[in-house]
Design a protein around this motif. Structure first.
Motif, mmCIF file in Angstrom:
data_model
loop_
_atom_site.group_PDB
_atom_site.id
_atom_site.type_symbol
_atom_site.label_atom_id
_atom_site.label_comp_id
_atom_site.label_asym_id
_atom_site.label_seq_id
_atom_site.Cartn_x
_atom_site.Cartn_y
_atom_site.Cartn_z
ATOM 1 N N ILE A 1 0.833 -1.212 0.000
ATOM 2 C CA ILE A 1 0.000 0.000 0.000
ATOM 3 C C ILE A 1 0.859 1.250 0.000
ATOM 4 C CG2 ILE A 1 -1.663 1.314 1.390
ATOM 5 C CD1 ILE A 1 -2.873 -1.383 2.232
ATOM 6 N N ALA A 2 1.949 1.231 0.769
ATOM 7 C CA ALA A 2 2.862 2.385 0.791
ATOM 8 C C ALA A 2 3.464 2.618 -0.585
ATOM 9 C CB ALA A 2 3.964 2.155 1.825
ATOM 10 N N GLN A 3 3.843 1.551 -1.269
ATOM 11 C CA GLN A 3 4.439 1.690 -2.593
ATOM 12 C C GLN A 3 3.424 2.157 -3.629
ATOM 13 O OE1 GLN A 3 6.002 -2.278 -3.070
ATOM 14 N NE2 GLN A 3 7.976 -1.768 -2.157
ATOM 15 N N LYS A 4 2.206 1.669 -3.527
ATOM 16 C CA LYS A 4 1.194 1.995 -4.533
ATOM 17 C C LYS A 4 0.612 3.385 -4.358
ATOM 18 C CE LYS A 4 -3.015 0.213 -6.685
ATOM 19 N NZ LYS A 4 -3.971 -0.924 -6.741
ATOM 20 N N TYR A 5 0.393 3.794 -3.096
ATOM 21 C CA TYR A 5 -0.287 5.058 -2.838
ATOM 22 C C TYR A 5 0.599 6.118 -2.200
ATOM 23 C CZ TYR A 5 -4.445 2.154 -3.580
ATOM 24 O OH TYR A 5 -5.390 1.303 -4.117
ATOM 25 N N GLY A 6 1.695 5.713 -1.571
ATOM 26 C CA GLY A 6 2.541 6.656 -0.845
ATOM 27 C C GLY A 6 2.140 6.738 0.612
ATOM 28 N N THR A 7 3.111 6.994 1.480
ATOM 29 C CA THR A 7 2.823 7.069 2.914
ATOM 30 C C THR A 7 2.112 8.358 3.300
ATOM 31 O OG1 THR A 7 5.046 7.950 3.304
ATOM 32 C CG2 THR A 7 4.750 5.577 3.538
ATOM 33 N N ASP A 8 1.995 9.303 2.363
ATOM 34 C CA ASP A 8 1.266 10.547 2.633
ATOM 35 C C ASP A 8 -0.165 10.468 2.113
ATOM 36 O OD1 ASP A 8 1.991 10.473 -0.022
ATOM 37 O OD2 ASP A 8 2.476 12.610 -0.162
ATOM 38 N N SER A 9 -0.639 9.286 1.792
ATOM 39 C CA SER A 9 -1.986 9.113 1.250
ATOM 40 C C SER A 9 -2.966 8.725 2.354
ATOM 41 C CB SER A 9 -1.987 8.024 0.176
ATOM 42 O OG SER A 9 -1.693 6.756 0.758
ATOM 43 N N ILE A 10 -4.248 8.967 2.091
ATOM 44 C CA ILE A 10 -5.283 8.532 3.022
ATOM 45 C C ILE A 10 -5.360 7.011 3.037
ATOM 46 C CG2 ILE A 10 -7.781 8.538 3.449
ATOM 47 C CD1 ILE A 10 -7.883 11.393 2.519
ATOM 48 N N GLU A 11 -5.068 6.371 1.903
ATOM 49 C CA GLU A 11 -5.078 4.908 1.859
ATOM 50 C C GLU A 11 -4.094 4.321 2.875
ATOM 51 O OE1 GLU A 11 -6.697 6.042 -2.183
ATOM 52 O OE2 GLU A 11 -5.154 6.783 -0.832
ATOM 53 N N TYR A 12 -2.901 4.862 2.899
ATOM 54 C CA TYR A 12 -1.898 4.358 3.840
ATOM 55 C C TYR A 12 -2.336 4.634 5.282
ATOM 56 C CZ TYR A 12 2.581 3.534 6.139
ATOM 57 O OH TYR A 12 3.569 3.056 6.965
ATOM 58 N N GLU A 13 -2.838 5.825 5.525
ATOM 59 C CA GLU A 13 -3.281 6.186 6.869
ATOM 60 C C GLU A 13 -4.423 5.290 7.324
ATOM 61 O OE1 GLU A 13 -5.117 10.052 9.292
ATOM 62 O OE2 GLU A 13 -4.450 10.252 7.211
ATOM 63 N N ASP A 14 -5.396 5.051 6.446
ATOM 64 C CA ASP A 14 -6.521 4.202 6.799
ATOM 65 C C ASP A 14 -6.060 2.778 7.089
ATOM 66 O OD1 ASP A 14 -9.616 4.198 6.791
ATOM 67 O OD2 ASP A 14 -9.124 2.410 5.623
ATOM 68 N N MET A 15 -5.061 2.319 6.309
ATOM 69 C CA MET A 15 -4.496 0.991 6.567
ATOM 70 C C MET A 15 -3.901 0.908 7.962
ATOM 71 S SD MET A 15 -1.362 -0.676 6.847
ATOM 72 C CE MET A 15 -0.240 0.502 6.107
ATOM 73 N N PRO B 1 6.999 2.199 -12.761
ATOM 74 C CA PRO B 1 5.721 2.902 -12.930
ATOM 75 C C PRO B 1 4.625 2.422 -11.998
ATOM 76 C CG PRO B 1 6.111 1.357 -14.731
ATOM 77 C CD PRO B 1 7.374 1.415 -13.935
ATOM 78 N N ASP B 2 4.805 1.254 -11.375
ATOM 79 C CA ASP B 2 3.785 0.717 -10.480
ATOM 80 C C ASP B 2 3.983 1.151 -9.035
ATOM 81 O OD1 ASP B 2 2.585 -0.697 -12.593
ATOM 82 O OD2 ASP B 2 3.987 -2.362 -12.348
ATOM 83 N N LYS B 3 5.060 1.884 -8.757
ATOM 84 C CA LYS B 3 5.347 2.292 -7.385
ATOM 85 C C LYS B 3 5.629 3.789 -7.338
ATOM 86 C CE LYS B 3 7.485 -2.185 -6.249
ATOM 87 N NZ LYS B 3 8.721 -2.859 -5.788
#
Length: 521
Positions: free
Chosen positions: A285-299, A455-457
């Motif tokens: 998730i960190a690689q796909k969305y970044g650690t500054d994303s809501i996805e990472y935070e929600d995880m 390109p995937d990360k």
């Protein structure tokens, strides 16, 4: 005076008896892929008091734990955690490398030439192997999302499980001839698929998240109605969703809980139990969305809930806190998100072409560069020897030229890394990550916030910088004191310290230092 001496002797004897810490009956080693040392504090306002914060506040929290090598890829770090040795000793310098003895063929760490899983490339014994050797009737189980992660932590032997391409829990012949009946039943019911829903709904309203950028998650906003982000359209590929959403974490802890109950129920193996858990999904998730994303935070928030639930299972099996030890750490942190479309990326394929053209101009046309990946450049040594050239000279020429490439920060030749101790910090870290039989001819590091192009990360790891190397380390339970310790430690200390707490010798190749704050207590 005599009475006083007898009194002191009695006190010392009682202290020795009652102050001695009993060895834990269960050790749970939790490795959260991609978790930075600062993540728990960053998101603490929305965390439960019974999950991550419970471990942090109730355990020995080492605030200055760092990986002591580069590259800081997950497989190298997991092997270091498992063996207590640096990559220069345990030999896992990459997931794959060129085998110089078999005509420069590519070798995969966990597979043989037929593509079958194997442990034949593992060199250093792990903590799991050592425990089974040192303590009769002990039991070790290792669980991860990815096969290579599970195998790196387990080493040779023991129970070892991961998720296969069909989304089922699996293993390999190098560990077992057949899966236990309870795992077959688990797979038949489809517990992993049940965890996935086809949609990712945010746990909080948008205003309560600390991060603001999102891509796939659906978030309810009290002020601007509902927000429907670009959610997954293809729900048929549920395994990909499973490996890239919090559903994967929930399913792993559900499986780990069942595995723990099976371990406790096994009366034939009544000794110490070691359960290794590696969560690869957080890193995905960190690689796909970044650690500054809501996805990472929600995880993170959902992981917090999963850990809280798992702790209840542990306590139901071992009600006394001194009977179990939970270790929480990470393989590495993660660099900043690259939202530039690859402008801050190092194109390894382009580097191969440019470097090969340079060497061809220097020494004549030929395929001089075999590969450039994961911080290493492999040269075609057969060609070097055929032309009767000095390998050290060609390495040096190539490394000097490579420093001119965009994004390159440092490069060192294999010859130089074998020549003696490095005083420069980055070069010292590179030397710690160098294994002569497997590493490339040139090891390199990129500039801060540069990554190899993928390109995937949008976020990656592997650098010598603190955002990659600074990781959490918490020892909870097992008699470990509740404290914040700011002394600098390395993740090589995990295996040797755990071994000491269990009263066994450290793994044979381990070179880490025992954390004395946990032993002299």
């Amino acid at each position: 005076m005599i009475v006083m001496r007898k009194f002191l002797v009695t006190i010392l004897a009682l202290s020795a008896i009652f102050g001695a810490s009993a060895q834990p009956k269960l050790v749970v080693n939790i490795v959260v892929g991609g978790l930075s040392a600062t993540d728990i504090d960053r998101y603490s306002s929305n965390l439960s008091s019974n999950g991550l914060l419970r471990l942090k506040s109730g355990g020995a929290n080492f605030t200055e734990c760092y990986t002591n090598f580069v590259p800081t890829s997950e497989q190298i770090s997991l092997a270091t955690i498992a063996t207590g040795a640096l990559p220069s000793i345990h030999g896992v310098s990459s997931t794959r490398w060129y085998d110089r003895t078999s005509g420069n063929s590519m070798v995969h760490l966990c597979k043989n030439s037929n593509g079958e899983y194997t442990t034949e490339h593992f060199l250093a014994p792990t903590l799991s192997e050592t425990l089974r050797t040192e303590k009769a009737l002990s039991q070790t189980v290792t669980i991860a999302h990815n096969a290579t992660s599970a195998m790196n932590l387990a080493g040779r032997g023991g129970e070892c499980y991961w998720v296969d391409s069909l989304g089922n829990w699996s293993s390999a012949a190098c560990y077992t001839k057949r899966l236990p009946s309870w795992i077959n039943a688990h797979n038949e019911i489809g517990f992993n698929r049940i965890q996935t829903s086809g949609s990712w709904f945010g746990r909080l309203t948008k205003s309560k998240y600390i991060n603001s950028r999102s891509t796939d998650i659906q978030i309810y906003d009290l002020y601007n109605k509902s927000r429907n982000a670009n959610n997954r359209k293809n729900s048929n590929d549920w395994v990909a969703e499973f490996m890239n959403t919090p559903a994967g974490n929930n399913a792993l802890f559900d499986f780990a809980s069942k595995a723990l109950n099976q371990m406790v129920a096994n009366k034939e193996l009544s000794g110490v139990k070691l359960l290794n858990i590696c969560l690869d999904v957080p890193r995905n998730i960190a690689q796909k969305y970044g650690t500054d994303s809501i996805e990472y935070e929600d995880m993170i928030y959902r992981l917090d809930g999963a850990i809280e639930s798992f702790m209840k299972v542990v306590e139901s099996c071992f009600p006394k806190q001194q009977d179990y030890l939970i270790i929480l750490t990470s393989d590495h942190g993660m660099g900043k998100s690259d939202l530039t479309g690859g402008q801050n990326s190092f194109n390894t394929r382009q580097a191969e072409v440019i470097l090969n053209a340079f060497l061809s101009a220097q020494y004549g046309q030929g395929s001089w560069v075999l590969s450039c990946e994961n911080g290493a450049i492999y040269l075609n040594r057969d060609l070097v020897y055929a032309k009767k050239l000095s390998i050290a000279q060609v390495q040096n020429e190539a490394a000097t030229f490579a420093l001119q490439l965009r994004g390159m920060a440092n490069a060192a030749t294999a010859t130089a890394l074998q020549g003696g101790a490095m005083s420069n910090l980055t070069l010292s870290l590179m030397q710690n990550g160098f294994y002569p039989r497997r590493s490339g001819d040139i090891l390199y590091c990129l500039q801060p916030n540069y990554n190899e192009y993928n390109p995937d990360k949008i976020a990656q790891s592997g650098s010598p910088y603190n955002y990659d190397r600074h990781i959490p380390l918490i020892f909870y339970g097992g008699g470990c004191p509740s404290s914040n310790i700011g002394r600098k430690v390395s993740n090589t200390a995990i295996a040797v310290t755990t071994a000491s707490l269990l009263g066994i010798k450290k793994p044979d190749c381990a070179d880490g230092e025992v954390i004395y704050e946990l032993i002299n207590r």
